[in-house]
Design a protein around this motif. Structure first.
Motif, PDB file in Angstrom:
ATOM      1  N   LEU A  89      69.414  61.571  45.354  1.00  0.00           N
ATOM      2  CA  LEU A  89      69.830  60.411  44.570  1.00  0.00           C
ATOM      3  C   LEU A  89      69.366  60.554  43.128  1.00  0.00           C
ATOM      4  N   SER A  90      70.122  59.973  42.235  1.00  0.00           N
ATOM      5  CA  SER A  90      69.779  60.004  40.809  1.00  0.00           C
ATOM      6  C   SER A  90      68.619  59.053  40.524  1.00  0.00           C
ATOM      7  N   ILE A  91      67.535  59.583  39.984  1.00  0.00           N
ATOM      8  CA  ILE A  91      66.388  58.754  39.616  1.00  0.00           C
ATOM      9  C   ILE A  91      66.788  57.740  38.555  1.00  0.00           C
ATOM     10  N   GLU A  92      67.575  58.162  37.580  1.00  0.00           N
ATOM     11  CA  GLU A  92      67.961  57.266  36.489  1.00  0.00           C
ATOM     12  C   GLU A  92      68.739  56.063  37.020  1.00  0.00           C
ATOM     13  N   THR A  93      69.677  56.315  37.930  1.00  0.00           N
ATOM     14  CA  THR A  93      70.480  55.217  38.476  1.00  0.00           C
ATOM     15  C   THR A  93      69.599  54.240  39.242  1.00  0.00           C
ATOM     16  N   LEU A  94      68.683  54.762  40.034  1.00  0.00           N
ATOM     17  CA  LEU A  94      67.805  53.899  40.820  1.00  0.00           C
ATOM     18  C   LEU A  94      66.837  53.128  39.928  1.00  0.00           C
ATOM     19  N   ALA A  95      66.296  53.790  38.927  1.00  0.00           N
ATOM     20  CA  ALA A  95      65.278  53.170  38.079  1.00  0.00           C
ATOM     21  C   ALA A  95      65.813  51.979  37.293  1.00  0.00           C
ATOM     22  N   THR A  96      67.097  51.994  36.979  1.00  0.00           N
ATOM     23  CA  THR A  96      67.675  50.906  36.188  1.00  0.00           C
ATOM     24  C   THR A  96      68.234  49.781  37.056  1.00  0.00           C
ATOM     25  N   ALA A  97      68.116  49.891  38.355  1.00  0.00           N
ATOM     26  CA  ALA A  97      68.615  48.857  39.270  1.00  0.00           C
ATOM     27  C   ALA A  97      67.539  47.793  39.488  1.00  0.00           C
ATOM     28  N   PRO A  98      67.931  46.569  39.837  1.00  0.00           N
ATOM     29  CA  PRO A  98      66.945  45.536  40.172  1.00  0.00           C
ATOM     30  C   PRO A  98      66.055  45.990  41.328  1.00  0.00           C
ATOM     31  N   ALA A  99      64.784  45.624  41.267  1.00  0.00           N
ATOM     32  CA  ALA A  99      63.814  46.106  42.250  1.00  0.00           C
ATOM     33  C   ALA A  99      64.224  45.763  43.680  1.00  0.00           C
ATOM     34  N   ALA A 100      64.736  44.550  43.906  1.00  0.00           N
ATOM     35  CA  ALA A 100      65.095  44.141  45.267  1.00  0.00           C
ATOM     36  C   ALA A 100      66.188  45.022  45.838  1.00  0.00           C
ATOM     37  N   LEU A 101      67.174  45.374  45.010  1.00  0.00           N
ATOM     38  CA  LEU A 101      68.258  46.244  45.475  1.00  0.00           C
ATOM     39  C   LEU A 101      67.769  47.676  45.645  1.00  0.00           C
ATOM     40  N   ARG A 102      66.955  48.146  44.701  1.00  0.00           N
ATOM     41  CA  ARG A 102      66.469  49.523  44.770  1.00  0.00           C
ATOM     42  C   ARG A 102      65.674  49.761  46.055  1.00  0.00           C
ATOM     43  N   ARG A 103      64.768  48.846  46.385  1.00  0.00           N
ATOM     44  CA  ARG A 103      63.947  49.036  47.581  1.00  0.00           C
ATOM     45  C   ARG A 103      64.779  48.943  48.852  1.00  0.00           C
ATOM     46  N   ARG A 104      65.762  48.061  48.844  1.00  0.00           N
ATOM     47  CA  ARG A 104      66.642  47.962  50.016  1.00  0.00           C
ATOM     48  C   ARG A 104      67.460  49.244  50.159  1.00  0.00           C
ATOM     49  N   ALA A 105      67.923  49.781  49.040  1.00  0.00           N
ATOM     50  CA  ALA A 105      68.687  51.027  49.077  1.00  0.00           C
ATOM     51  C   ALA A 105      67.821  52.189  49.553  1.00  0.00           C
ATOM     52  N   ILE A 106      66.574  52.237  49.090  1.00  0.00           N
ATOM     53  CA  ILE A 106      65.661  53.302  49.518  1.00  0.00           C
ATOM     54  C   ILE A 106      65.443  53.239  51.026  1.00  0.00           C
ATOM     55  N   ARG A 107      65.254  52.043  51.531  1.00  0.00           N
ATOM     56  CA  ARG A 107      65.033  51.887  52.966  1.00  0.00           C
ATOM     57  C   ARG A 107      66.234  52.405  53.765  1.00  0.00           C
ATOM     58  N   ALA A 108      67.434  52.032  53.347  1.00  0.00           N
ATOM     59  CA  ALA A 108      68.639  52.486  54.045  1.00  0.00           C
ATOM     60  C   ALA A 108      68.783  54.007  53.948  1.00  0.00           C
ATOM     61  N   TRP A 109      68.476  54.568  52.784  1.00  0.00           N
ATOM     62  CA  TRP A 109      68.572  56.014  52.568  1.00  0.00           C
ATOM     63  C   TRP A 109      67.591  56.775  53.452  1.00  0.00           C
ATOM     64  N   LEU A 110      66.356  56.278  53.540  1.00  0.00           N
ATOM     65  CA  LEU A 110      65.356  56.928  54.381  1.00  0.00           C
ATOM     66  C   LEU A 110      65.749  56.876  55.854  1.00  0.00           C
ATOM     67  N   ARG A 111      66.245  55.732  56.295  1.00  0.00           N
ATOM     68  CA  ARG A 111      66.667  55.606  57.691  1.00  0.00           C
ATOM     69  C   ARG A 111      67.835  56.539  58.003  1.00  0.00           C
ATOM     70  N   ALA A 112      68.785  56.623  57.087  1.00  0.00           N
ATOM     71  CA  ALA A 112      69.923  57.512  57.295  1.00  0.00           C
ATOM     72  C   ALA A 112      69.472  58.967  57.381  1.00  0.00           C
ATOM     73  N   GLY A 113      68.376  59.282  56.700  1.00  0.00           N
ATOM     74  CA  GLY A 113      67.851  60.644  56.719  1.00  0.00           C
ATOM     75  C   GLY A 113      66.978  60.953  57.919  1.00  0.00           C
ATOM     76  N   GLY A 114      66.728  59.962  58.777  1.00  0.00           N
ATOM     77  CA  GLY A 114      65.961  60.204  59.989  1.00  0.00           C
ATOM     78  C   GLY A 114      64.554  59.665  59.997  1.00  0.00           C
TER      79      GLY A 114
END
Length: 349
Positions: free
Chosen positions: A271-296
């Protein structure tokens, strides 16, 4: 898996039109209309023999027609096989199409409650024959679940409670109080089985039920269980919107990463660090959680999520974050690499 003998399967008994019976029937009818309108093959009901699952079974037979009862025998107490057989026979007497006793072996991973739950759900899933499984969780159970989530302190998701339908699990009684299921059983002349574990003070949920919630009702003037259940429902609605926005963020962050992304080490792209860093914290953390789960990643904690988030927002050159995984002999590690957030297996044998 054992099928119960006796009874007259497939013939539902006529239920008296008491207030409790009508309330439970309306709840089941509404659930079927919302989540299983074409359930011509019927539904399965997880039957323990307790008041909640007995009431659910009786109502489901009338409202759904074709009902298969699944009775899990945890084999944790002497005579549990007799209790299970009695519950299965009662299901047939109520008009279930079939009743199956499912003996399970309960391990000790994560404690007795967690191990029993894991064994129970695995057995129900294996025996359901493609049908949705109705569970007898009530509004009171929902309130207890929300309180347990509050105690964990791991964010809004942990206090969303149980969903009315999370395939294949259905919970038609989340708006029904436990008192109504007990009254239905009394109206039908049924004597529910009282599981000793449901009154054992060594279990946290039992103490919540018998000590904490009654105290809250007394101190706050009543209505606490209903208020907790409403809060859970509102948070689930909010969570659905946030999940959709987080999915959009993940797609944008994936597209913004380098095109030479590969998926050799996990099930999700960098994932692009720049795209994530500029997103609202609540969305970024939710996205990270979904990404980690999808990765196993398994058994994610708030500590894991915070550490991965700091790779994006508080970068100080720190190393990767181990987030667990399902591959023996290896670690699943999230790391910052050349402006990208990656998820890779390390130390695989």
């Amino acid at each position: 898996m054992r099928r119960a003998a006796g009874g007259t399967p497939g013939k539902s008994r006529r239920l008296p039109e008491t207030a409790a019976v009508l309330e439970v029937r309306r709840a089941v009818r509404g659930w079927l209309a919302d989540y299983a309108p074409d359930a011509v093959r019927g539904v399965a009901v997880a039957l323990s023999g307790g008041a909640d699952s007995l009431a659910l079974t009786a109502a489901a037979v009338v409202e759904a027609g074709q009902v298969d009862a699944l009775v899990v025998d945890h084999q944790l107490q002497s005579g549990s096989d007799k209790v299970a057989a009695e519950a299965a026979a009662r299901a047939l007497a109520l008009g279930c199409r079939s009743a199956h006793v499912l003996p399970v072996e309960v391990g000790n991973a994560g404690g007795l409650e967690a191990a029993a739950r894991q064994a129970r759900y695995a057995a129900l899933d294996a025996a359901r024959g493609g049908l949705p499984v109705l569970l007898g969780h009530t509004l009171d159970d929902q309130a207890e679940t929300v309180l347990l989530g509050l105690a964990r302190g791991s964010g809004g998701r942990s206090i969303q409670g149980m969903a009315a339908f999370a395939e294949p699990w259905g919970r038609p009684l989340l708006g029904v109080r436990r008192a109504a299921t007990r009254q239905l059983c009394a109206d039908l002349g049924l004597t529910p089985h009282e599981d000793p574990h449901n009154s054992a003070p060594e279990f946290t949920r039992v103490r919540l039920r018998n000590e904490v919630l009654p105290l809250l009702e007394q101190v706050l003037g009543g209505g606490v269980a209903g208020a907790l259940a409403r809060t859970a429902a509102q948070l689930r609605d909010d969570g659905a919107v946030l999940d959709a926005l987080a999915d959009e963020l993940l797609r944008a962050a994936s597209a913004g990463a380098d095109t030479h992304n590969d998926r050799a080490d996990s099930n999700c792209p960098a994932l692009s660090i720049e795209t994530l860093a500029t997103a609202p914290a609540a969305l970024r953390r939710r996205a990270i959680r979904a990404w980690l789960r999808a990765g196993g990643a398994k058994a994610l904690t708030n500590k894991h999520l915070q550490a991965v988030d700091e790779l994006i927002t508080a970068w100080r050159g720190q190393g990767g974050v181990a987030v667990g995984g399902a591959v023996p002999g290896s670690r699943l590690v999230a790391a910052r690499e050349h402006g990208r957030l990656t998820l890779r297996l390390r130390g695989s044998r």
